[in-house]
Design a protein around this motif. Sequence first.
Motif, PDB file in Angstrom:
ATOM      1  N   LEU A   1     -31.958 148.552  50.818  1.00  0.00           N
ATOM      2  CA  LEU A   1     -32.087 148.916  49.413  1.00  0.00           C
ATOM      3  C   LEU A   1     -33.446 148.445  48.907  1.00  0.00           C
ATOM      4  CD1 LEU A   1     -28.999 147.534  49.909  1.00  0.00           C
ATOM      5  CD2 LEU A   1     -28.664 148.738  47.763  1.00  0.00           C
TER       6      LEU A   1
ATOM      7  N   ALA B   1     -36.058 148.317  45.588  1.00  0.00           N
ATOM      8  CA  ALA B   1     -36.049 148.403  44.126  1.00  0.00           C
ATOM      9  C   ALA B   1     -37.463 148.263  43.577  1.00  0.00           C
ATOM     10  CB  ALA B   1     -35.144 147.317  43.544  1.00  0.00           C
TER      11      ALA B   1
ATOM     12  N   ILE C   1     -33.079 151.742  44.311  1.00  0.00           N
ATOM     13  CA  ILE C   1     -32.317 151.280  43.150  1.00  0.00           C
ATOM     14  C   ILE C   1     -33.243 151.310  41.941  1.00  0.00           C
ATOM     15  CG2 ILE C   1     -31.140 149.330  42.071  1.00  0.00           C
ATOM     16  CD1 ILE C   1     -29.427 150.377  44.232  1.00  0.00           C
TER      17      ILE C   1
ATOM     18  N   ALA D   1     -29.624 145.600  43.391  1.00  0.00           N
ATOM     19  CA  ALA D   1     -29.709 145.910  44.819  1.00  0.00           C
ATOM     20  C   ALA D   1     -28.984 144.847  45.641  1.00  0.00           C
ATOM     21  CB  ALA D   1     -31.165 146.016  45.245  1.00  0.00           C
TER      22      ALA D   1
ATOM     23  N   VAL E   1     -32.622 143.830  51.447  1.00  0.00           N
ATOM     24  CA  VAL E   1     -33.013 144.199  50.090  1.00  0.00           C
ATOM     25  C   VAL E   1     -34.490 143.890  49.924  1.00  0.00           C
ATOM     26  CG1 VAL E   1     -32.713 143.699  47.632  1.00  0.00           C
ATOM     27  CG2 VAL E   1     -30.719 143.769  49.144  1.00  0.00           C
TER      28      VAL E   1
ATOM     29  N   THR F   1     -38.007 144.401  47.098  1.00  0.00           N
ATOM     30  CA  THR F   1     -38.571 144.841  45.820  1.00  0.00           C
ATOM     31  C   THR F   1     -40.082 144.789  45.951  1.00  0.00           C
ATOM     32  OG1 THR F   1     -38.913 142.719  44.662  1.00  0.00           O
ATOM     33  CG2 THR F   1     -36.667 143.609  44.676  1.00  0.00           C
TER      34      THR F   1
END
Length: 343
Positions: A79, A81, A111, A121, A140, A142
């Motif tokens: 995921l 983000a 996300i 996320a 995860v 970002t």
Amino acid sequence: MRFGEGLTIEAAVTWLPEETESAYALVAEGVLDADAPAAAGVVEVPVSTSLAPPEMAVRAGRAALARSGTDPADIAVLLHAWIYHQGHDFWSPAHYVADGVGAWAAEPFGIQQMCHAGAMALHTAAVRLTADRAARAALVTTADRFTGGGFDRWHGDYHVAYGDGATAAVLGRSGRGLRLIAQSVYAAPDMESMYRGDDPFSTAPLAHSRPIDIRRTKKAFLAAGGMDRFAKTGPEAVRAVLLSALDDAGLDPRDARIRCVALPRLGPKTVELMYLPVVGELLSAEPLRLGARTGHLGCGDVLANLADITEQEILAPGEFALLLTGGGGFTWSCLVVQRPESR
């Protein structure tokens, strides 16, 4: 929500570019007002002049996988983000990150939930691993870069400076990392117009202003009476997610094992209005403010706080940390983690 037993954060990593912009140097140059560094709560912020956000996310993801000893082939879901431009207009950055870290068997997806997206996320990954015992691990990431003509990291918003960088966390079941106990989420979609204002819907990016002017939409929100509602809703939401997460984790707010409460990497005014009064009333734990040299990492604050808590060994065995965050739309959450009694 209380997650399944044995779920752990195998590793959490913050990857920051080496170049920085000093808030006080910008004051000396006349770029910032003298009170800007204190208002944003920063000394400096990292700046990426060469790497795009997904490239930084790949570096953070690789570091988290290496640190946790996780085989990329074991990542069931990835995921990614973000809150701002990822380098291409019509494209999936999550798939780029999955390819870059070698997670070719993973299901990659993005996300989007403004600054709460990293926490969402993490929540989504934890729900997936809780529901699917065949899934071994999740990654995860970002990443954001607030440079160029589209975003002014220092003047685009009130009481915050935006820093470039990436974060990553590997979730699994080894039991070696921080135990992921619970996370409570609260949304107030009637506050969405804070970042829309009274602008009409446009047909292309940056049609309303270049760079993005968050202050303009907030002024419109204020003029419509939104800030009075938000001043009431924000603390109520923080209280709700904090108490709900503690209840899910089976913890009393005054439990001496709650070592700290990590706060979003926002300016003091926002933190002191929305978060600290509730934290001070309900908890005896220490509030952690960790963003003086990163600024606000978009949706990466929670993962960056997890990385700092781990790397600085803030928790003793058996102690808990709470991590609070929120994002435009609006959504807030509280995450509960624990350092195991033994590693």
